[in-house]
Design a protein around this motif. Structure first.
Motif, mmCIF file in Angstrom:
data_model
loop_
_atom_site.group_PDB
_atom_site.id
_atom_site.type_symbol
_atom_site.label_atom_id
_atom_site.label_comp_id
_atom_site.label_asym_id
_atom_site.label_seq_id
_atom_site.Cartn_x
_atom_site.Cartn_y
_atom_site.Cartn_z
ATOM 1 N N ASP A 54 0.819 -1.211 0.000
ATOM 2 C CA ASP A 54 0.000 0.000 0.000
ATOM 3 C C ASP A 54 0.855 1.264 0.000
ATOM 4 O O ASP A 54 0.518 2.257 -0.648
ATOM 5 N N THR A 55 1.975 1.223 0.707
ATOM 6 C CA THR A 55 2.884 2.366 0.716
ATOM 7 C C THR A 55 3.342 2.704 -0.698
ATOM 8 O O THR A 55 3.334 3.868 -1.110
ATOM 9 N N THR A 56 3.742 1.702 -1.451
ATOM 10 C CA THR A 56 4.286 1.880 -2.793
ATOM 11 C C THR A 56 3.267 2.460 -3.756
ATOM 12 O O THR A 56 3.562 3.381 -4.524
ATOM 13 N N MET A 57 2.050 1.912 -3.710
ATOM 14 C CA MET A 57 1.061 2.219 -4.736
ATOM 15 C C MET A 57 0.080 3.328 -4.354
ATOM 16 O O MET A 57 -0.527 3.942 -5.234
ATOM 17 N N VAL A 58 -0.085 3.590 -3.058
ATOM 18 C CA VAL A 58 -1.084 4.570 -2.627
ATOM 19 C C VAL A 58 -0.474 5.730 -1.834
ATOM 20 O O VAL A 58 -0.679 6.897 -2.168
ATOM 21 N N LEU A 59 0.266 5.398 -0.773
ATOM 22 C CA LEU A 59 0.725 6.446 0.146
ATOM 23 C C LEU A 59 1.915 7.242 -0.363
ATOM 24 O O LEU A 59 2.002 8.452 -0.127
ATOM 25 N N ASN A 60 2.872 6.604 -1.035
ATOM 26 C CA ASN A 60 4.026 7.354 -1.539
ATOM 27 C C ASN A 60 3.626 8.513 -2.447
ATOM 28 O O ASN A 60 4.148 9.624 -2.308
ATOM 29 N N PRO A 61 2.714 8.306 -3.400
ATOM 30 C CA PRO A 61 2.315 9.422 -4.251
ATOM 31 C C PRO A 61 1.655 10.564 -3.481
ATOM 32 O O PRO A 61 1.667 11.714 -3.946
ATOM 33 N N SER B 187 -6.642 5.324 -2.981
ATOM 34 C CA SER B 187 -5.953 6.601 -3.198
ATOM 35 C C SER B 187 -6.888 7.768 -2.906
ATOM 36 O O SER B 187 -6.510 8.735 -2.234
ATOM 37 N N VAL B 188 -8.122 7.674 -3.385
ATOM 38 C CA VAL B 188 -9.101 8.736 -3.132
ATOM 39 C C VAL B 188 -9.437 8.806 -1.640
ATOM 40 O O VAL B 188 -9.469 9.883 -1.040
ATOM 41 N N ARG B 189 -9.664 7.652 -1.051
ATOM 42 C CA ARG B 189 -10.057 7.593 0.354
ATOM 43 C C ARG B 189 -8.999 8.168 1.282
ATOM 44 O O ARG B 189 -9.272 9.061 2.097
ATOM 45 N N TRP B 190 -7.757 7.670 1.168
ATOM 46 C CA TRP B 190 -6.715 8.100 2.088
ATOM 47 C C TRP B 190 -6.211 9.503 1.775
ATOM 48 O O TRP B 190 -5.703 10.192 2.658
ATOM 49 N N SER B 191 -6.368 9.942 0.544
ATOM 50 C CA SER B 191 -5.994 11.314 0.195
ATOM 51 C C SER B 191 -6.813 12.305 1.011
ATOM 52 O O SER B 191 -6.282 13.307 1.521
#
Length: 334
Positions: A104-111, A317-321
């Motif tokens: 999840d870090t790689t694909m969602v949180l890092n960006p 991505s939308v949710r955690w953003s």
């Protein structure tokens, strides 16, 4: 012939050849998939040996090697919050022989948290399949609160006095989201990993924490942790008597919080090869005996199709953003 007519004829030729070129590319990919793999496949793990990503990569890699009759080698390339490994794979030849084990870090949180990220997850990589979902558990020491409702009541009676621990950015976001939804004022204490969280919970440095299923399981079984709730509405066979957080806290809007591990390939890898890898993983996960072995060591094995994983990544991505935007100051991020 005028220049305009020449351009028109040239354009017509390109348009006419377009479907043919596409069909040729697909046929070539299908041909490559039939013989794939015919040499060693490299699986790049963005963490040191021994962690959850490394363990599942070696487990699945061994099973794939048996199925394919080809060597699958796991290489550890830690560092940069997974960016070093991700960038390496993104720049590799898109032929299916270099794969990445992102999370999840790689694909969602890092960006969402790293400026000038050297790769774009869904542009430079093709997600192939989910491998595990390590659900967050709300845990406390045995002398702590007896239930989620007890915990919430204590926190409301002592606003700003109770501490909650969490490790990864995803876990911190989940912890903050729970606290806000429950309407409790607690202090987030960030940790580097589960080992530190366990020490803090058992020592009473934090009153409760979000910890992973894999880490929490032996501590619960050993009578050191009390699992108050699972941060998911899905069944967790390894924690059969633990209620979901939304149910136990009476908060139906609370969704799932998990750290997850997947497998991906460089963008441009032929779809028939992507499908062949995904189907091989699905075959491994269809074996109930194999799944039970993973469950016993706290691994919640979950697979998916490529399209399902892409949709999940976009949703997360939308949710955690949004959660990050509203709570960045609480997460100790730059």
């Amino acid at each position: 012939m005028t220049m305009i007519r020449a351009l028109a004829i040239g354009l017509a030729c390109v348009v006419a050849s377009g479907p043919g070129l596409a069909q040729h590319a697909f046929a070539q990919g299908a041909s490559d998939a039939k013989s794939y793999p015919n040499r060693t496949v490299r699986v790049i793990v963005p963490f040191p040996p021994g962690g959850p990503a490394d363990v599942i990569a070696r487990f699945v890699g061994h099973k794939l090697s048996e199925d394919w009759g080809q060597t699958v080698v796991v290489e550890n390339r830690p560092g940069g919050n997974t960016t070093i490994a991700a960038q390496h794979v993104a720049r590799s030849t898109p032929d299916g022989y270099t794969l990445l084990i992102p999370m999840d870090t790689t694909m969602v949180l890092n960006p969402l948290t790293i400026p000038n990220l050297p790769y774009e997850p869904l542009k430079d990589l093709i997600p192939i399949s989910m491998l595990t979902k390590n659900m967050s558990m709300v845990v406390t020491r045995i002398a702590g609160p007896k239930s989620i409702k007890d915990l919430i009541a204590q926190a409301k009676a002592r606003p700003g006095k109770m501490n909650m621990g969490a490790g990864t950015i995803t876990s911190r976001l989940g912890a903050v989201l729970f606290a806000k939804t429950a309407g409790i004022d607690v202090q987030l204490i960030p940790f580097k990993g589960s080992a530190e969280i366990g020490q803090a919970v058992l020592a009473g440095t934090v009153d409760f924490a979000l910890d992973s299923t894999g880490t929490a399981l032996p501590l619960v079984q050993g009578g050191q942790y009390r699992a108050l709730a699972k941060y998911t509405n899905q069944p967790l066979p390894m924690f059969p008597g633990v209620p979901s957080l939304s149910e136990a806290a009476g908060l139906p809007s609370i969704d799932e919080s998990s750290t997850w591990i997947a497998v991906a390939a460089p963008a441009g890898t032929p779809r028939p090869i992507i499908d062949k890898i995904q189907n091989a993983i699905a075959k491994i996960y269809a074996d109930r005996a194999t799944m039970q072995k993973l469950e016993k060591v706290g691994i919640n094995a979950v697979n998916s199709t490529s399209d399902e994983l892409v949709a999940f990544i976009r949703k997360e991505s939308v949710r955690w953003s949004q959660v990050l935007k509203e709570n960045r100051h609480l997460l100790k991020l730059q």
